[in-house]
Design an enzyme around this catalytic site. Structure first.
Site, PDB file in Angstrom:
ATOM      1  N   ARG A 295       0.936  -1.066   0.170  1.00 38.80           N
ATOM      2  CA  ARG A 295       0.122   0.077  -0.154  1.00 38.80           C
ATOM      3  C   ARG A 295       1.100   1.079  -0.259  1.00 38.80           C
ATOM      4  O   ARG A 295       1.451   1.569   1.014  1.00 38.80           O
ATOM      5  CB  ARG A 295      -1.313   0.198   1.263  1.00 38.80           C
ATOM      6  CG  ARG A 295      -2.298  -1.131   2.085  1.00 38.80           C
ATOM      7  CD  ARG A 295      -2.683  -1.361   2.520  1.00 38.80           C
ATOM      8  NE  ARG A 295      -3.743  -2.316   2.793  1.00 38.80           N
ATOM      9  CZ  ARG A 295      -4.576  -2.388   3.581  1.00 38.80           C
ATOM     10  NH1 ARG A 295      -4.887  -1.448   4.329  1.00 38.80           N
ATOM     11  NH2 ARG A 295      -4.950  -3.489   3.096  1.00 38.80           N
ATOM     12  N   ARG A 310       1.630   1.278  10.315  1.00 39.30           N
ATOM     13  CA  ARG A 310       1.432   1.815   8.382  1.00 39.30           C
ATOM     14  C   ARG A 310       2.336   1.412   7.865  1.00 39.30           C
ATOM     15  O   ARG A 310       2.885   2.464   7.689  1.00 39.30           O
ATOM     16  CB  ARG A 310       0.518   3.480   8.996  1.00 39.30           C
ATOM     17  CG  ARG A 310      -0.068   3.200   7.527  1.00 39.30           C
ATOM     18  CD  ARG A 310      -0.619   4.812   7.866  1.00 39.30           C
ATOM     19  NE  ARG A 310      -1.430   5.278   8.935  1.00 39.30           N
ATOM     20  CZ  ARG A 310      -2.577   5.008   8.708  1.00 39.30           C
ATOM     21  NH1 ARG A 310      -3.726   4.553   7.798  1.00 39.30           N
ATOM     22  NH2 ARG A 310      -3.599   4.731  10.223  1.00 39.30           N
ATOM     23  N   GLU A 381      -6.928   1.192  15.599  1.00 36.41           N
ATOM     24  CA  GLU A 381      -7.742   0.120  14.499  1.00 36.41           C
ATOM     25  C   GLU A 381      -6.518  -1.319  14.228  1.00 36.41           C
ATOM     26  O   GLU A 381      -5.358  -0.679  14.032  1.00 36.41           O
ATOM     27  CB  GLU A 381      -8.633   0.297  13.216  1.00 36.41           C
ATOM     28  CG  GLU A 381      -8.644  -0.318  12.381  1.00 36.41           C
ATOM     29  CD  GLU A 381      -8.759  -0.242  10.740  1.00 36.41           C
ATOM     30  OE1 GLU A 381      -8.826  -0.811   9.915  1.00 36.41           O
ATOM     31  OE2 GLU A 381      -8.590   0.991  10.659  1.00 36.41           O
ATOM     32  N   SER A 384     -10.807  -4.559   9.811  1.00 30.04           N
ATOM     33  CA  SER A 384     -12.279  -4.419   9.355  1.00 30.04           C
ATOM     34  C   SER A 384     -13.254  -5.116   9.000  1.00 30.04           C
ATOM     35  O   SER A 384     -12.629  -6.521   8.371  1.00 30.04           O
ATOM     36  CB  SER A 384     -11.929  -3.110   8.703  1.00 30.04           C
ATOM     37  OG  SER A 384     -11.141  -1.782   8.937  1.00 30.04           O
ATOM     38  N   ARG A 424       0.004  -5.451  13.028  1.00 27.14           N
ATOM     39  CA  ARG A 424      -0.729  -4.863  14.032  1.00 27.14           C
ATOM     40  C   ARG A 424      -0.658  -5.605  15.085  1.00 27.14           C
ATOM     41  O   ARG A 424      -1.001  -5.020  16.764  1.00 27.14           O
ATOM     42  CB  ARG A 424      -1.670  -3.986  13.402  1.00 27.14           C
ATOM     43  CG  ARG A 424      -1.280  -2.751  12.414  1.00 27.14           C
ATOM     44  CD  ARG A 424      -3.040  -2.286  11.970  1.00 27.14           C
ATOM     45  NE  ARG A 424      -2.784  -0.884  11.473  1.00 27.14           N
ATOM     46  CZ  ARG A 424      -3.262   0.171  10.344  1.00 27.14           C
ATOM     47  NH1 ARG A 424      -4.386  -0.388  10.671  1.00 27.14           N
ATOM     48  NH2 ARG A 424      -3.121   0.572  10.158  1.00 27.14           N
TER      49      ARG A 424
END
Length: 459
Positions: A295, A310, A381, A384, A424
């Protein structure tokens, strides 16, 4: 409102509180389709739903779509009239010729029609291209239970599990811990690759692999088919699964090729059945995907970016389901149960939020986030869970039928969920399981995969 944690936290499959069994989702909770017919028939209801997203550009795009669609239909009607007129004249000319009658007047009437038709065909094609372009950029319709809000600050907490660890020392963040243990090198990764990359070392590499295998074993036992997808896909399938507004910001393109690096295994799994018709008896199709994720993470200014949080490259285990429209809301809760059970088995303190209208993104009709507690006392987070209804399937042309040989009855629904993103998850483990001496205990559920129970400073 914060829902208090029960004394013995247990996650069960929760029937959606606002949807009766077997019902389809509508603008008010009973229809699922976002297609041009719905937009034409109920433009005000669709506009009202889109307005919840708090994005003026979406509404401008929608209003432009309505105008262009009217122009396209009017142009198409005129084109069909001209073609009909031309066919009638050609038939009259042929009839007159056969009867030996004069045809000069008829030929004169028909003379300019081919040019008019050609010009109108071009204009109609242009209108249709603009309509399709805009239609692909209209987000999914939101379910009524999605809370209204402007940003992630307005997401609504619905429950918590576990308790934060009690430290009798000042806890460190995961970067301090991992670097102190000699298990991570950020500086040299920046030197060779830039910001957003890391060298993992020794036991931390093994921990990453253990998390992946732990999640896979759990989901395979539940009947999910294990998939390692292509790590690159072409633009056409990618356009079917991702938000156009995020496309260039998120994905890496292979120069000179029609290939894009995948941002998650969700994307190639969603495109697996592109252009196919699935039999109802084969639904639901439940997949667990494992892949690296790539990403760009553009536009992260002001967001938490420390260490592993991230990254431009990380590993993830993803749940994905294709199902009949009647089943998607129950399966949305099943995916949530699976993800929460994984974190419970790891003993990770977390909360679940219902993502608000201003933060949900274009693809989902409803989304839950799991947020893990971190050493600075904040929840962030880690995964999801989205019900995309038929939004992706419509773009990819994935339909279902009652029985083999029967015509398609509609579009399937697609759902995706982050089972565990290893980076994470490692943050949560490092920060929640840290000890006073700088070591980190390994959750009991992962020890069979590792052969050691603690990350310890090197002598």
């Amino acid at each position: 409102m914060v829902v208090p944690r029960p004394s013995k936290p247990v996650v069960r499959v929760r029937k959606h509180p606002e949807i009766p069994a077997g019902a389809n989702l509508t603008l008010r909770g009973r229809i699922n389709m976002l297609d041009i017919r719905l937009i034409r028939e109920k433009p005000e209801e669709v506009r009202k739903n889109l307005a919840k997203r708090k994005d003026p550009e979406v509404l401008k795009r929608f209003d432009k779509l309505l105008k262009l669609d009217r122009k396209w239909r009017e142009s198409l009607r005129k084109l069909e009239d001209l073609r009909h007129q031309q066919n009638l004249l050609l038939a009259e000319i042929a009839k007159a010729k056969k009867a030996g009658k004069p045809i000069q007047e008829l030929v004169k009437k028909a003379k300019g029609l081919p040019e008019k038709i050609e010009e109108l065909e071009k204009r109609t094609r242009e209108y249709k291209q603009e309509v399709d372009y805009l239609l692909m950029r209209i987000p999914n319709l939101l379910h009524d239970s999605v809370p209204e809000g402007e940003s992630d600050a307005d997401n609504v907490e619905i429950r918590r599990w576990g308790k934060p660890p009690k430290f009798d020392f000042k806890p460190k963040n995961h970067v301090e811990l991992a670097v102190g243990l000699g298990l991570m090198d950020l500086e040299r990764a920046r030197k060779v690759a830039g910001q957003g990359f890391v060298y993992l070392k020794n036991e931390l590499v093994l921990l990453d692999l253990a998390i992946q295998r732990f999640a896979i074993d759990f989901l395979v036992k539940k009947g999910y088919t294990l998939i390692e997808p292509p790590f690159m896909i072409r633009r056409k399938p990618y356009e079917g699964v991702i938000d156009f507004e995020d496309f260039e910001m998120v994905t890496y393109k292979i120069e000179g090729e029609d290939w894009y690096m995948i941002a998650t295994s969700e994307h190639p799994m969603a495109a697996m059945f592109m252009g196919e018709v699935l039999n109802r008896e084969d639904l639901p199709i439940k997949l667990v995907g494992i892949s690296p994720c790539f990403r760009k993470e553009v536009g992260t200014h002001g967001k938490y970016t420390k260490g592993l949080f991230r990254m431009h490259h990380f590993n993830k285990v993803e749940q994905f389901i294709f199902c009949h429209p009647d089943d998607s809301w129950d399966l949305h809760e099943e995916l949530q149960e699976n993800a929460e059970k994984l974190y419970q088995k790891l003993g990770i303190h977390y909360r679940v939020v219902n993502v608000c209208t201003g933060d949900i993104g274009a693809i989902a009709a409803k989304k839950y986030d799991i947020e893990a507690w971190m050493a600075d006392g904040k929840f962030r987070e880690v995964g999801s869970n989205s019900n995309c209804t038929d939004y992706q399937a419509r773009r990819l042309g994935i339909r279902w039928r009652e029985k083999p040989g029967m015509p398609p009855a509609g579009f399937v629904h697609t759902l995706n969920n982050t089972a565990l993103a290893t980076s994470r998850t490692m943050i949560a483990i490092l920060e929640q399981y840290q000890q006073k001496d700088g070591s980190v205990k390994i959750p009991q559920a992962l020890r069979p995969y590792l052969g050691f129970s603690k990350l310890e400073p090197k002598a």
